[in-house]
Design an enzyme around this catalytic site. Structure first.
Site, PDB file in Angstrom:
ATOM      1  N   SER A   5       0.846  -1.017   0.013  1.00 42.97           N
ATOM      2  CA  SER A   5      -0.042  -0.164  -0.075  1.00 42.97           C
ATOM      3  C   SER A   5       0.783   1.067  -0.076  1.00 42.97           C
ATOM      4  CB  SER A   5      -0.938  -0.158   1.236  1.00 42.97           C
ATOM      5  OG  SER A   5      -1.508   1.266   1.562  1.00 42.97           O
ATOM      6  N   TYR A  14      -2.226  -0.422  10.086  1.00 42.30           N
ATOM      7  CA  TYR A  14      -2.030  -0.899   8.734  1.00 42.30           C
ATOM      8  C   TYR A  14      -0.856  -0.389   8.311  1.00 42.30           C
ATOM      9  CZ  TYR A  14      -3.737  -1.346   3.874  1.00 42.30           C
ATOM     10  OH  TYR A  14      -4.030  -1.468   2.668  1.00 42.30           O
TER      11      TYR A  14
HETATM   12  N1  LIG Z   1      -8.533  -1.016  -1.040  1.00 44.24           N
HETATM   13  C1  LIG Z   1      -7.584  -0.101  -0.765  1.00 44.24           C
HETATM   14  O1  LIG Z   1      -7.641   1.127  -0.608  1.00 44.24           O
HETATM   15  C2  LIG Z   1      -6.207  -0.568  -0.869  1.00 44.24           C
HETATM   16  C3  LIG Z   1      -5.077   0.411  -1.166  1.00 44.24           C
HETATM   17  C4  LIG Z   1      -3.902  -0.211  -1.205  1.00 44.24           C
HETATM   18  C5  LIG Z   1      -3.627  -1.565  -0.892  1.00 44.24           C
HETATM   19  N2  LIG Z   1      -4.713  -2.346  -0.981  1.00 44.24           N
HETATM   20  C6  LIG Z   1      -4.176  -3.780  -0.422  1.00 44.24           C
HETATM   21  O2  LIG Z   1      -4.816  -4.520  -1.597  1.00 44.24           O
HETATM   22  C7  LIG Z   1      -5.261  -5.949  -1.044  1.00 44.24           C
HETATM   23  C8  LIG Z   1      -6.711  -6.174  -1.504  1.00 44.24           C
HETATM   24  O3  LIG Z   1      -7.520  -5.471  -0.823  1.00 44.24           O
HETATM   25  P1  LIG Z   1      -8.962  -5.173  -1.246  1.00 44.24           P
HETATM   26  O4  LIG Z   1      -8.905  -3.772  -1.228  1.00 44.24           O
HETATM   27  O5  LIG Z   1      -9.300  -5.711  -2.702  1.00 44.24           O
HETATM   28  O6  LIG Z   1      -9.668  -5.518   0.048  1.00 44.24           O
HETATM   29  P2  LIG Z   1     -11.011  -6.306   0.041  1.00 44.24           P
HETATM   30  O7  LIG Z   1     -12.350  -5.953  -0.929  1.00 44.24           O
HETATM   31  O8  LIG Z   1     -11.628  -6.190   1.425  1.00 44.24           O
HETATM   32  O9  LIG Z   1     -10.643  -7.881  -0.147  1.00 44.24           O
HETATM   33  C9  LIG Z   1      -9.793  -8.563   0.803  1.00 44.24           C
HETATM   34  C10 LIG Z   1      -9.481  -9.852   0.495  1.00 44.24           C
HETATM   35  O10 LIG Z   1      -8.940 -10.504   1.482  1.00 44.24           O
HETATM   36  C11 LIG Z   1      -9.608 -11.765   1.781  1.00 44.24           C
HETATM   37  N3  LIG Z   1      -9.365 -12.528   3.173  1.00 44.24           N
HETATM   38  C12 LIG Z   1      -9.642 -11.655   4.363  1.00 44.24           C
HETATM   39  N4  LIG Z   1      -9.351 -12.227   5.417  1.00 44.24           N
HETATM   40  C13 LIG Z   1      -8.904 -13.687   4.765  1.00 44.24           C
HETATM   41  C14 LIG Z   1      -8.285 -14.651   5.824  1.00 44.24           C
HETATM   42  N5  LIG Z   1      -8.364 -14.617   6.892  1.00 44.24           N
HETATM   43  N6  LIG Z   1      -8.133 -15.720   4.914  1.00 44.24           N
HETATM   44  C15 LIG Z   1      -8.425 -15.676   3.220  1.00 44.24           C
HETATM   45  N7  LIG Z   1      -8.600 -14.545   2.903  1.00 44.24           N
HETATM   46  C16 LIG Z   1      -8.813 -13.459   3.497  1.00 44.24           C
HETATM   47  C17 LIG Z   1     -11.177 -11.555   1.722  1.00 44.24           C
HETATM   48  O11 LIG Z   1     -11.371 -12.963   1.298  1.00 44.24           O
HETATM   49  P3  LIG Z   1     -13.067 -13.543   1.539  1.00 44.24           P
HETATM   50  O12 LIG Z   1     -13.510 -13.771   0.319  1.00 44.24           O
HETATM   51  O13 LIG Z   1     -12.768 -14.826   1.990  1.00 44.24           O
HETATM   52  O14 LIG Z   1     -13.719 -12.322   2.607  1.00 44.24           O
HETATM   53  C18 LIG Z   1     -10.908 -10.777   0.303  1.00 44.24           C
HETATM   54  O15 LIG Z   1     -11.035 -11.552  -0.701  1.00 44.24           O
HETATM   55  C19 LIG Z   1      -4.983  -5.805   0.495  1.00 44.24           C
HETATM   56  O16 LIG Z   1      -3.625  -6.560   0.816  1.00 44.24           O
HETATM   57  C20 LIG Z   1      -5.111  -4.321   0.783  1.00 44.24           C
HETATM   58  O17 LIG Z   1      -4.240  -4.085   2.029  1.00 44.24           O
HETATM   59  C21 LIG Z   1      -5.985  -1.963  -0.660  1.00 44.24           C
END
Ligand SMILES: NC(=O)c1ccc[n+]([C@@H]2O[C@H](COP(=O)([O-])OP(=O)(O)OC[C@H]3O[C@@H](n4cnc5c(N)ncnc54)[C@H](OP(=O)(O)O)[C@@H]3O)[C@@H](O)[C@H]2O)c1
Length: 266
Positions: free
Chosen positions: A139, A152
């Site tokens: 991130s 975070y």
């Molecule tokens: N959104 C942002 O603003 C942003 C910005 C920078 C970086 N990121 C990074 O991008 C990545 C993806 O984030 P996103 O925005 O796509 O978030 P998201 O839509 O909330 O998706 C998170 C994913 O993580 C999975 N997960 C959570 N707990 C888990 C566990 N215990 N075991 C297996 N899977 C688990 C969830 O799977 P389930 O289907 O099982 O719930 C979900 O598919 C993350 O690493 C986040 O830190 C996000």
């Protein structure tokens, strides 16, 4: 790296960025091992991926369970995985004093411990492939410490350090390591409070499709070095590294607004 015919394991596949990444990877000809906690979500995704549902595999796992990680690593060895994408993650927009010890431990576990442990487990299988890659989704907050994201930020700073050290450790091997750091992205990871703050502060946010396409360009172009995606965040990351005091001053001006949203006051 040409992804045609490569097998890619993608954690967090059912999430906002994960589902878009799955589309782009499948479009590039990769065979996917989709990982998540709910089979229905993964089945739905598999059904609409380029290449057809028979090409791709699903694997249900709670990555915070060591047993589930072991089972996943066996599945990856069987599937002859070439690329590991550590994408699963959670966020918490909260002042540290309002957080609790369970939430802190769970976040650090999923965002930092899990990718390290999974990478260690999969490394022998990856080293057995002709060319392989590990891609860690970090991130922008892993380069810029930001109020109400202290835990975070800590997890993502850690992931960035892990990725950099491992890239150097594996530089004489067949395994490339990339750390890819999106800025704020419109996915369920951001709660209503953080979305409202981003709007109020004019913080740029990306669609997850744009983030996924940017990562694919880096993979295809063999751009393995750490990079924050998007301006002005990439500039601020550099500025923060050179002069944290300057960044302190800029962020201090935003602090009353950040606190207002983090404490959910109107
Ligand atoms: N959104 C942002 O603003 C942003 C910005 C920078 C970086 N990121 C990074 O991008 C990545 C993806 O984030 P996103 O925005 O796509 O978030 P998201 O839509 O909330 O998706 C998170 C994913 O993580 C999975 N997960 C959570 N707990 C888990 C566990 N215990 N075991 C297996 N899977 C688990 C969830 O799977 P389930 O289907 O099982 O719930 C979900 O598919 C993350 O690493 C986040 O830190 C996000």
């Amino acid at each position: 790296m040409n992804l045609l015919g490569k097998t890619v394991v993608l954690t967090g596949a059912g999430g906002g960025i994960g589902a878009c990444l799955a589309q782009e990877l499948a479009k590039s000809g990769a065979r996917l091992l989709l990982v998540g906690r709910e089979s229905k979500t993964l089945e739905r995704l598999r059904a609409i991926l380029p290449g057809g549902p028979l090409t791709h595999m699903i694997h249900v796992a709670d990555l915070c369970s060591a047993q589930d990680r072991e089972a996943l690593s066996l599945a990856c060895a069987d599937a002859q995985v070439d690329v590991l994408i550590n994408n699963a993650g959670v966020g918490e927009f909260n002042l540290l004093e309002n957080s609790n010890s369970e939430a802190i431990a769970a976040l650090l576990d999923l965002n930092l411990n899990v990718p390290i442990q999974l990478t260690r487990l999969l490394l022998p299988a990856l080293k057995a492939r002709p060319t392989a890659a590990i891609i860690n989704i970090g991130s922008a907050l892993g380069s810029i410490g930001y109020p109400a994201y202290s835990v975070y930020s800590a997890s993502k700073f850690g992931l960035r350090g892990f990725s950099e050290a491992l890239r150097r450790e594996l530089s004489d091997s067949n395994v490339r390591v990339m750390h890819f750091a999106p800025r704020a992205t419109r996915t369920p990871l951001n709660d209503a409070k953080s979305q409202a703050m981003n709007t109020a502060l004019g913080t740029a946010t990306d669609a997850p499709e744009v983030v996924a396409q940017a990562l694919l360009r880096r993979i295809h172009g063999n751009r393995w070095h750490a990079s924050v995606f998007g301006w002005p965040e990439r500039f601020y990351a550099l500025l923060n590294a050179l002069s944290p005091a300057l960044t302190d001053g800029a962020i201090e001006k935003q602090l009353p607004e950040i606190k207002r949203f983090a404490m959910n006051e109107s």
